[in-house]
Design a protein around this motif. Structure first.
Motif, PDB file in Angstrom:
ATOM      1  N   GLY A  68     -42.952 -89.675 -22.626  1.00 49.76           N
ATOM      2  CA  GLY A  68     -43.324 -88.341 -23.070  1.00 49.76           C
ATOM      3  C   GLY A  68     -44.225 -87.634 -22.078  1.00 49.76           C
ATOM      4  N   ALA A  69     -45.162 -88.386 -21.490  1.00 55.58           N
ATOM      5  CA  ALA A  69     -46.062 -87.805 -20.492  1.00 55.58           C
ATOM      6  C   ALA A  69     -45.261 -87.297 -19.289  1.00 55.58           C
ATOM      7  CB  ALA A  69     -47.100 -88.830 -20.051  1.00 55.58           C
ATOM      8  N   LYS A  70     -44.271 -88.054 -18.871  1.00 56.31           N
ATOM      9  CA  LYS A  70     -43.433 -87.644 -17.741  1.00 56.31           C
ATOM     10  C   LYS A  70     -42.649 -86.374 -18.084  1.00 56.31           C
ATOM     11  CE  LYS A  70     -41.105 -87.927 -13.856  1.00 56.31           C
ATOM     12  NZ  LYS A  70     -41.712 -87.371 -12.625  1.00 56.31           N
ATOM     13  N   ILE A  71     -42.154 -86.280 -19.317  1.00 54.28           N
ATOM     14  CA  ILE A  71     -41.414 -85.082 -19.736  1.00 54.28           C
ATOM     15  C   ILE A  71     -42.337 -83.871 -19.746  1.00 54.28           C
ATOM     16  CG2 ILE A  71     -40.198 -84.013 -21.689  1.00 54.28           C
ATOM     17  CD1 ILE A  71     -39.073 -86.879 -22.268  1.00 54.28           C
ATOM     18  N   LEU A  72     -43.561 -84.024 -20.252  1.00 54.95           N
ATOM     19  CA  LEU A  72     -44.530 -82.927 -20.220  1.00 54.95           C
ATOM     20  C   LEU A  72     -44.854 -82.529 -18.780  1.00 54.95           C
ATOM     21  CD1 LEU A  72     -47.113 -83.830 -23.015  1.00 54.95           C
ATOM     22  CD2 LEU A  72     -45.566 -81.854 -22.974  1.00 54.95           C
ATOM     23  N   GLU A  73     -45.029 -83.526 -17.927  1.00 51.42           N
ATOM     24  CA  GLU A  73     -45.313 -83.240 -16.517  1.00 51.42           C
ATOM     25  C   GLU A  73     -44.144 -82.492 -15.872  1.00 51.42           C
ATOM     26  OE1 GLU A  73     -47.362 -85.666 -12.906  1.00 51.42           O
ATOM     27  OE2 GLU A  73     -45.683 -86.660 -13.896  1.00 51.42           O
TER      28      GLU A  73
END
Length: 195
Positions: free
Chosen positions: A183-188
Motif C-alpha cells: 500500500g505504501a508503494k501504491i501511495l508513493e
C-alpha cells in the motif's frame, strides 16, 4: 509538494495523513475549495454509508469542485465509490467521474468483505513495481463492477474493480494506508504520477 486530504467529515483521514508522512511528505486536511484546487495531489477518502457521506460532500460544496480538478486525485474506498455514477447504497447519485454504478455484493456472500485480498490485472503507473496477485486490505459491502476504467481487479464471489482510473482521477476500493509495504508503494506511486 502540496498534498491535500479532503476533510468533509466522512473520511479515515488521520491514518492516511500518517501514511503520507511515513513516505516523507506532509499532507494538509482541508475542505476549502481554493486550497484543494491549488494542491498538487488530492486524496479523497471515505468511510461509512454512501448517502450520508455524499450529503456531507454536498453540504461542503465540494461535489461541484472535485469533478473539475486537474491534478492527480486519488479516491480511497468510499471515496472511489462516490466518484462513480451512482451507488445502490442509499440509492445515491454520485459524482459521475467513473462511468460505472456501485452495486451491493450478493446476499450469498458475507458482508462486509473484511481482510486481505489479492489484486490482479494491474495497469497504469499507480501499480509500478507491484507484482500481480499481491495482497491488499479491503473492507466494503459494495463494489464497482469491472468496466472500461478498471485498472486492477479483485475477487469476492465474482470479479470486481479493485481500482479505477479516468484521466487524472484514480480510485482504489482497498485501503493503501492499511496495506503495509504494498500500500505504501501504491501511495508513493500516486504521489510521483506525472513526474
Amino acid at each position: 509538494m502540496r498534498i491535500v486530504i479532503i476533510n468533509y467529515g466522512a473520511g479515515n483521514i488521520q491514518s492516511i495523513k500518517f501514511a503520507i508522512k511515513r513516505l516523507g511528505y506532509e499532507a494538509v486536511l482541508s475542505n476549502d475549495a481554493e486550497e484543494i484546487e491549488r494542491a498538487e495531489r488530492v486524496i479523497f477518502p471515505g468511510v461509512g454509508e454512501a448517502g450520508s457521506a455524499f450529503s456531507k460532500l454536498r453540504e461542503s460544496g465540494l461535489d461541484t469542485v472535485i469533478p473539475y480538478l486537474k491534478q492527480p486525485v486519488l479516491g480511497i474506498c468510499l471515496g472511489m465509490q462516490l466518484m462513480c455514477k451512482a451507488s445502490e447504497e442509499g440509492d445515491t447519485t454520485a459524482l459521475g467521474i467513473f462511468n460505472v454504478d456501485v452495486l451491493r455484493f450478493s446476499d450469498r456472500l458475507k458482508v462486509p468483505q473484511i481482510g486481505w485480498n489479492q489484486i490482479s490485472n494491474l495497469k497504469t503507473g499507480l501499480f509500478t513495481g507491484i507484482p500481480e496477485n499481491e495482497h491488499i486490505y479491503m473492507v466494503h459491502s459494495f463494489y464497482a463492477p469491472v468496466c472500461n476504467e478498471t485498472i486492477a481487479e479483485s475477487e469476492y464471489g465474482s470479479t470486481y474493480s479493485a481500482a479505477l482510473q479516468k484521466d487524472n482521477f484514480y480510485g482504489t476500493q482497498f485501503h493503501p494506508e492499511k496495506s503495509g509495504d504494498i500500500g505504501a508503494k501504491i501511495l508513493e506511486n500516486f504521489l510521483k504520477l506525472w513526474g
